[in-house]
Design a protein around this motif. Structure first.
Motif, short mmCIF file in Angstrom:
data_model
loop_
_atom_site.label_atom_id
_atom_site.label_comp_id
_atom_site.label_asym_id
_atom_site.label_seq_id
_atom_site.Cartn_x
_atom_site.Cartn_y
_atom_site.Cartn_z
N PHE A 1 -47.61 -19.16 -20.11
CA PHE A 1 -47.91 -20.53 -19.71
C PHE A 1 -48.83 -20.58 -18.50
O PHE A 1 -49.53 -21.58 -18.29
N GLY A 2 -48.81 -19.53 -17.65
CA GLY A 2 -49.71 -19.52 -16.50
C GLY A 2 -51.16 -19.46 -16.92
O GLY A 2 -52.02 -20.15 -16.35
N ASP A 3 -51.48 -18.65 -17.92
CA ASP A 3 -52.86 -18.58 -18.41
C ASP A 3 -53.25 -19.85 -19.16
O ASP A 3 -54.41 -20.28 -19.10
N LYS A 4 -52.31 -20.45 -19.88
CA LYS A 4 -52.64 -21.63 -20.66
C LYS A 4 -52.92 -22.84 -19.77
O LYS A 4 -53.88 -23.60 -19.99
N TYR A 5 -52.09 -23.03 -18.76
CA TYR A 5 -52.24 -24.20 -17.88
C TYR A 5 -52.97 -23.85 -16.57
O TYR A 5 -52.99 -24.67 -15.65
#
Length: 367
Positions: free
Chosen positions: A266-270
């Motif tokens: 989720f860190g890379d996505k958001y």
């Protein structure tokens, strides 16, 4: 510099001695090194015989010089192989050390250059180490609590014997061992025996030890036997406790890995910053501690009750059947010890008082 290297670098010393041994086999050293001998004589004003004492040590253990040609060739080959082995081993060891240092340095440089993506991983790895220490330390605490209960009970069983010893001064007291609950009709007696061709003390029910500073000990063998007694409060088998602690740590480690995967995904996505990812990982790493201490708090372990009849009977039976074997340090056999099936007597020669002072005595006396 060569003389300093010869005396202070063992590898140079050994190689020089091997080289001179090799040369001594094929060359007349007295003629080849006559200038060196003369220079040494002029410098130190000393008379000496050849060979030079700096390179060749003459002592009773020195083997005889080879006479036959085959012996000389064999000595030359062995010396040459030894020199090659020493040089190659030293070179390979230095190369391995250099490669290992370079590998560590490159890894540290990589961590510094890519600190952002690895910040969450490093934080969770540090937290996992703390959880591992905590899980396995709980096993240590369990056995220490059992030891604190067991030793006072054994001291109470020793009774007046240990009290009379504790009143003495440290110089008079020495290191003592106590036979617990000794019975006159017991089938086991304190005696000397031969085990595996070594003279040993055969000590039944000797489980309590007291040093000259009044610190009390019990043997490791008896401690782990007592921990397996079927009684509430006994920690049980060491391997079972270690396996239980390892399972607890694996559960926590799986949870931390799941947290890491969620944060990375989720860190890379958001587009969450690496600093925030590290903060989220540290916050999530505290959750297992919260679950264990607050939400799903375990019930406390049973405390050992040393006054219960079941514990007393089980421990008394364990003490009565316990036998320790210890090597003899203060008695020397008069002849070669031979093990026999009938445990026959061994002629013994007691050491003198002067030798006893230098010997490493196991016990001062046994009560």
């Amino acid at each position: 510099m060569l003389v300093i290297a010869f005396y202070f670098m063992p590898m140079v010393n050994i190689i020089c001695r091997l080289l001179f041994t090799f040369l001594e086999t094929i060359l007349p050293l007295q003629k080849c090194f006559l200038p060196l001998v003369d220079a040494y004589h002029r410098l130190y004003k000393e008379e000496f015989s050849f060979p030079l004492p700096i390179f060749v040590e003459d002592h009773p253990g020195t083997p005889k010089k080879p006479i036959l040609a085959s012996d000389k060739v064999l000595d030359m080959l062995i010396t040459l192989l030894l020199i090659i082995s020493l040089v190659s081993f030293t070179t390979l060891a230095l190369e391995f050390l250099i490669v290992f240092v370079e590998y560590i340095l490159y890894q540290l440089v990589g961590l510094v250059l890519n600190w952002g993506p690895l910040s969450a991983l490093v934080g969770l790895a540090f937290i996992s180490v703390l959880y591992a220490i905590r899980c396995f330390r709980s096993v240590t605490k369990k056995y220490l609590a059992f030891n604190e209960k067991l030793i006072p009970y054994l001291k109470s069983k020793a009774g007046k014997d240990i009290e009379s010893v504790e009143k003495k001064t440290p110089n008079e007291q020495g290191n003592c061992a106590f036979q617990i609950d000794e019975k006159s009709n017991s089938k086991y007696k304190l005696q000397l025996s031969v085990q595996n061709s070594h003279l040993q003390w055969n000590m039944p029910r000797v489980v309590l030890f007291l040093d000259k500073t009044d610190r009390t000990y019990i043997t490791e063998k008896f401690f782990f036997k007592a921990s397996k007694m079927p009684n509430a409060g006994c920690p049980g088998s060491l391997m079972a406790n270690l396996f239980s602690a390892f399972c607890d740590f694996i559960v926590i480690l799986l949870f931390l890995l799941f947290v890491l995967l969620v944060i990375v995904a989720f860190g890379d996505k958001y587009e969450v910053s690496h600093i925030n990812q590290a903060i989220f990982a540290a916050a999530a790493g505290i959750l297992p501690y919260v679950f264990d201490k607050i939400l799903f708090k375990k019930r406390p372990d049973f405390e050992l009750d040393t006054t219960s009849p079941k514990f007393k009977n089980a421990l008394d039976e364990l003490v009565d059947d316990h036998i320790e074997h210890a090597f003899v340090y203060d008695i020397e056999p008069a002849d070669e010890i031979k093990e026999s099936s009938d445990q026959s007597q061994v002629d013994l020669l007691i050491l003198t008082a002067e030798k006893k002072e230098r010997a490493s005595l196991l016990l001062a006396h046994i009560v």
